[in-house]
Design a protein around this motif. Structure first.
Motif, PDB file in Angstrom:
ATOM      1  N   ARG A  51       0.610  -0.957  -0.305  1.00  0.00           N
ATOM      2  CA  ARG A  51      -0.204   0.404  -0.251  1.00  0.00           C
ATOM      3  C   ARG A  51       1.178   1.362   0.120  1.00  0.00           C
ATOM      4  NH1 ARG A  51      -3.672  -0.610   4.569  1.00  0.00           N
ATOM      5  NH2 ARG A  51      -1.758   0.103   5.983  1.00  0.00           N
ATOM      6  N   ARG A  52       2.176   0.864   0.888  1.00  0.00           N
ATOM      7  CA  ARG A  52       2.389   2.657   0.728  1.00  0.00           C
ATOM      8  C   ARG A  52       3.755   2.967  -0.899  1.00  0.00           C
ATOM      9  NH1 ARG A  52       6.120   0.333   5.709  1.00  0.00           N
ATOM     10  NH2 ARG A  52       4.218   0.146   7.089  1.00  0.00           N
ATOM     11  N   GLU A  53       3.812   1.665  -1.842  1.00  0.00           N
ATOM     12  CA  GLU A  53       3.854   1.645  -2.974  1.00  0.00           C
ATOM     13  C   GLU A  53       3.566   2.057  -3.291  1.00  0.00           C
ATOM     14  OE1 GLU A  53       6.012  -1.924  -4.177  1.00  0.00           O
ATOM     15  OE2 GLU A  53       7.534  -1.911  -2.096  1.00  0.00           O
ATOM     16  N   ARG A  54       1.808   1.996  -3.726  1.00  0.00           N
ATOM     17  CA  ARG A  54       1.026   2.941  -4.666  1.00  0.00           C
ATOM     18  C   ARG A  54       0.351   3.683  -4.486  1.00  0.00           C
ATOM     19  NH1 ARG A  54      -3.950  -0.722  -3.790  1.00  0.00           N
ATOM     20  NH2 ARG A  54      -3.338  -0.597  -1.506  1.00  0.00           N
ATOM     21  N   GLU A  55       1.010   4.080  -3.112  1.00  0.00           N
ATOM     22  CA  GLU A  55       0.668   5.246  -2.350  1.00  0.00           C
ATOM     23  C   GLU A  55       1.797   6.819  -3.276  1.00  0.00           C
ATOM     24  OE1 GLU A  55       0.365   5.969   1.574  1.00  0.00           O
ATOM     25  OE2 GLU A  55      -2.304   4.096   1.225  1.00  0.00           O
ATOM     26  N   ALA A  56       3.991   5.846  -2.675  1.00  0.00           N
ATOM     27  CA  ALA A  56       4.012   6.756  -3.537  1.00  0.00           C
ATOM     28  C   ALA A  56       3.568   6.748  -4.973  1.00  0.00           C
ATOM     29  CB  ALA A  56       5.445   5.363  -2.444  1.00  0.00           C
ATOM     30  N   GLU A  57       3.773   5.583  -5.814  1.00  0.00           N
ATOM     31  CA  GLU A  57       3.648   5.721  -7.069  1.00  0.00           C
ATOM     32  C   GLU A  57       2.625   7.010  -7.983  1.00  0.00           C
ATOM     33  OE1 GLU A  57       2.816   3.318 -10.614  1.00  0.00           O
ATOM     34  OE2 GLU A  57       2.826   2.400  -9.219  1.00  0.00           O
ATOM     35  N   GLU A  58       1.133   6.754  -6.555  1.00  0.00           N
ATOM     36  CA  GLU A  58       0.075   7.759  -7.259  1.00  0.00           C
ATOM     37  C   GLU A  58       0.522   9.278  -6.504  1.00  0.00           C
ATOM     38  OE1 GLU A  58      -3.263   6.648  -4.769  1.00  0.00           O
ATOM     39  OE2 GLU A  58      -3.885   4.438  -5.254  1.00  0.00           O
ATOM     40  N   ARG A  59       1.652   9.511  -5.410  1.00  0.00           N
ATOM     41  CA  ARG A  59       2.164  10.752  -5.561  1.00  0.00           C
ATOM     42  C   ARG A  59       2.838  11.639  -6.761  1.00  0.00           C
ATOM     43  NH1 ARG A  59       2.670   9.527  -0.332  1.00  0.00           N
ATOM     44  NH2 ARG A  59       4.465   8.434  -0.808  1.00  0.00           N
ATOM     45  N   ALA A  60       4.014  10.338  -6.720  1.00  0.00           N
ATOM     46  CA  ALA A  60       4.789  10.773  -7.528  1.00  0.00           C
ATOM     47  C   ALA A  60       4.193  10.981  -9.499  1.00  0.00           C
ATOM     48  CB  ALA A  60       5.563   9.708  -8.041  1.00  0.00           C
ATOM     49  N   ARG A  61       2.997  10.476  -9.593  1.00  0.00           N
ATOM     50  CA  ARG A  61       2.398  10.009 -10.598  1.00  0.00           C
ATOM     51  C   ARG A  61       1.253  12.109 -10.800  1.00  0.00           C
ATOM     52  NH1 ARG A  61       1.579   6.287 -14.147  1.00  0.00           N
ATOM     53  NH2 ARG A  61       2.862   4.661 -13.722  1.00  0.00           N
ATOM     54  N   LEU A  99       3.631  14.676 -10.747  1.00  0.00           N
ATOM     55  CA  LEU A  99       3.783  14.987 -12.495  1.00  0.00           C
ATOM     56  C   LEU A  99       3.015  15.353 -13.507  1.00  0.00           C
ATOM     57  CD1 LEU A  99       5.382  11.710 -13.458  1.00  0.00           C
ATOM     58  CD2 LEU A  99       6.549  13.554 -13.733  1.00  0.00           C
ATOM     59  N   GLY A 100       2.182  15.101 -13.055  1.00  0.00           N
ATOM     60  CA  GLY A 100       0.808  15.866 -13.897  1.00  0.00           C
ATOM     61  C   GLY A 100       0.155  17.120 -13.636  1.00  0.00           C
ATOM     62  N   GLY A 101       0.551  17.013 -12.347  1.00  0.00           N
ATOM     63  CA  GLY A 101      -0.346  19.096 -11.426  1.00  0.00           C
ATOM     64  C   GLY A 101       1.564  19.557 -12.176  1.00  0.00           C
ATOM     65  N   GLY A 102       2.732  19.292 -11.458  1.00  0.00           N
ATOM     66  CA  GLY A 102       3.662  19.828 -12.518  1.00  0.00           C
ATOM     67  C   GLY A 102       3.486  20.601 -13.806  1.00  0.00           C
ATOM     68  N   GLY A 103       2.979  19.416 -14.174  1.00  0.00           N
ATOM     69  CA  GLY A 103       2.690  19.655 -15.916  1.00  0.00           C
ATOM     70  C   GLY A 103       1.958  20.646 -16.557  1.00  0.00           C
TER      71      GLY A 103
END
Length: 88
Positions: A16-26, A29-33
């Motif tokens: 779950r932590r890995e999935r949350e970290a991936e969602e945060r990173a995505r 990236l989307g928000g920064g774009g």
């Protein structure tokens, strides 16, 4: 056997932590774009301090997103790069 080896709660929490970290990173990236497009649009219309600040902020968010996404690694099956036998 430990709970991690049995696929118990510890393993689920780790996944779950890995999935949350991936969602945060995505999201970063989307928000920064999106922020980058908005900042460049403001600067493209005319010289704007707000547009320059928004563009710099967007670049920082993108750098964070790329960094955190890269830190997730490429392995999905639990084996690390060092654990594999070297190819000759």
């Amino acid at each position: 056997m430990s709970a991690r080896e049995e696929g118990g709660p510890a393993r689920r929490r780790g996944h779950r932590r890995e999935r949350e970290a991936e969602e945060r990173a995505r999201r970063a990236l989307g928000g920064g774009g999106l922020l980058l497009v908005a900042g460049l649009a403001l600067v493209g219309v005319g010289p704007s301090d707000a547009g320059m600040g928004l563009t710099v902020l967007a670049l920082l968010v993108l750098i964070y997103g790329i960094h955190s996404f890269g830190r997730l690694g490429t392995e999905r099956d639990g084996r690390s790069e060092q654990a594999r036998a070297p190819s000759r």
